[in-house]
Write a protein that holds these residues in place. Sequence first.
Motif, PDB file in Angstrom:
ATOM      1  N   ASP A 299       0.848  -1.203   0.000  1.00 48.35           N
ATOM      2  CA  ASP A 299       0.000   0.000   0.000  1.00 48.35           C
ATOM      3  C   ASP A 299       0.876   1.243   0.000  1.00 48.35           C
ATOM      4  O   ASP A 299       1.910   1.306   0.670  1.00 48.35           O
ATOM      5  N   ARG A 300       0.453   2.237  -0.767  1.00 50.33           N
ATOM      6  CA  ARG A 300       1.146   3.529  -0.818  1.00 50.33           C
ATOM      7  C   ARG A 300       0.541   4.455   0.227  1.00 50.33           C
ATOM      8  O   ARG A 300      -0.683   4.589   0.315  1.00 50.33           O
ATOM      9  N   LEU A 301       1.405   5.081   1.015  1.00 45.79           N
ATOM     10  CA  LEU A 301       0.956   5.958   2.095  1.00 45.79           C
ATOM     11  C   LEU A 301       1.410   7.395   1.859  1.00 45.79           C
ATOM     12  O   LEU A 301       2.464   7.631   1.267  1.00 45.79           O
TER      13      LEU A 301
ATOM     14  N   VAL B 215       4.102   0.440   2.372  1.00 48.32           N
ATOM     15  CA  VAL B 215       4.080  -0.522   3.472  1.00 48.32           C
ATOM     16  C   VAL B 215       4.949  -1.728   3.091  1.00 48.32           C
ATOM     17  O   VAL B 215       4.803  -2.282   2.004  1.00 48.32           O
ATOM     18  N   ARG B 216       5.860  -2.092   4.011  1.00 51.30           N
ATOM     19  CA  ARG B 216       6.745  -3.260   3.778  1.00 51.30           C
ATOM     20  C   ARG B 216       5.937  -4.536   3.772  1.00 51.30           C
ATOM     21  O   ARG B 216       5.022  -4.728   4.463  1.00 51.30           O
TER      22      ARG B 216
ATOM     23  N   VAL C 287      10.869   7.616   9.956  1.00 50.61           N
ATOM     24  CA  VAL C 287      10.111   6.758   9.046  1.00 50.61           C
ATOM     25  C   VAL C 287       9.805   5.480   9.823  1.00 50.61           C
ATOM     26  O   VAL C 287      10.720   4.829  10.327  1.00 50.61           O
ATOM     27  N   PRO C 288       8.524   5.117   9.968  1.00 54.60           N
ATOM     28  CA  PRO C 288       8.185   3.899  10.727  1.00 54.60           C
ATOM     29  C   PRO C 288       8.875   2.665  10.147  1.00 54.60           C
ATOM     30  O   PRO C 288       9.086   2.572   8.931  1.00 54.60           O
ATOM     31  N   ASN C 289       9.214   1.716  11.013  1.00 60.20           N
ATOM     32  CA  ASN C 289       9.902   0.499  10.575  1.00 60.20           C
ATOM     33  C   ASN C 289       9.139  -0.252   9.496  1.00 60.20           C
ATOM     34  O   ASN C 289       9.742  -0.893   8.656  1.00 60.20           O
ATOM     35  N   GLY C 290       7.822  -0.204   9.519  1.00 67.85           N
ATOM     36  CA  GLY C 290       7.019  -0.935   8.549  1.00 67.85           C
ATOM     37  C   GLY C 290       6.796  -0.195   7.242  1.00 67.85           C
ATOM     38  O   GLY C 290       5.989  -0.610   6.420  1.00 67.85           O
TER      39      GLY C 290
END
Length: 152
Positions: free
Chosen positions: A55-57, A151-152, A80-83
């Motif tokens: 997913d693109r955020l 999203v990773r 930047v969040p780890n995920g």
Amino acid sequence: MKLFALLAAVALPVVAVAATNAVSLSSTVTTEKTVLTNGHPETVVSDAKHVVPGDRLILATNYRNVTTQPVVHFVVTNPVPNGVIFTGDSTPGAQVSVDGGRTFGALAALRIAVAGVAPRQAQATDVTHLRWTLPSIAPGASGSLKYRGIVR
């Protein structure tokens, strides 16, 4: 469980430096998807309630000077969040860090240490933090600082 942890992580912890009582901060995370409408691609932005890998955020920090005086040299730092993988797209003026927020600069100027070989050029996927320095925020003025991730 992983989905909940990711959504909590992308709740955008924000570090603001200087004049923190003078500037109100809030954050939003939205998804950006391309859908077909009558056979034509259309970009749809919506709240990031449920996200899955790929997913693109759009991660945003919204700011407002809540005083009657200008706020000068206001710094906003977003990890930047780890995920999430940074895509390289952000509000102009951002400096980035690839070392956990210890140092910042233009992505093209940063290097990544690699054991046994020469350091390599940093890439957007290496970014751990983004930082903006706002020279001045007028009384009552507001704005938004954004970056995109996947999203990773």
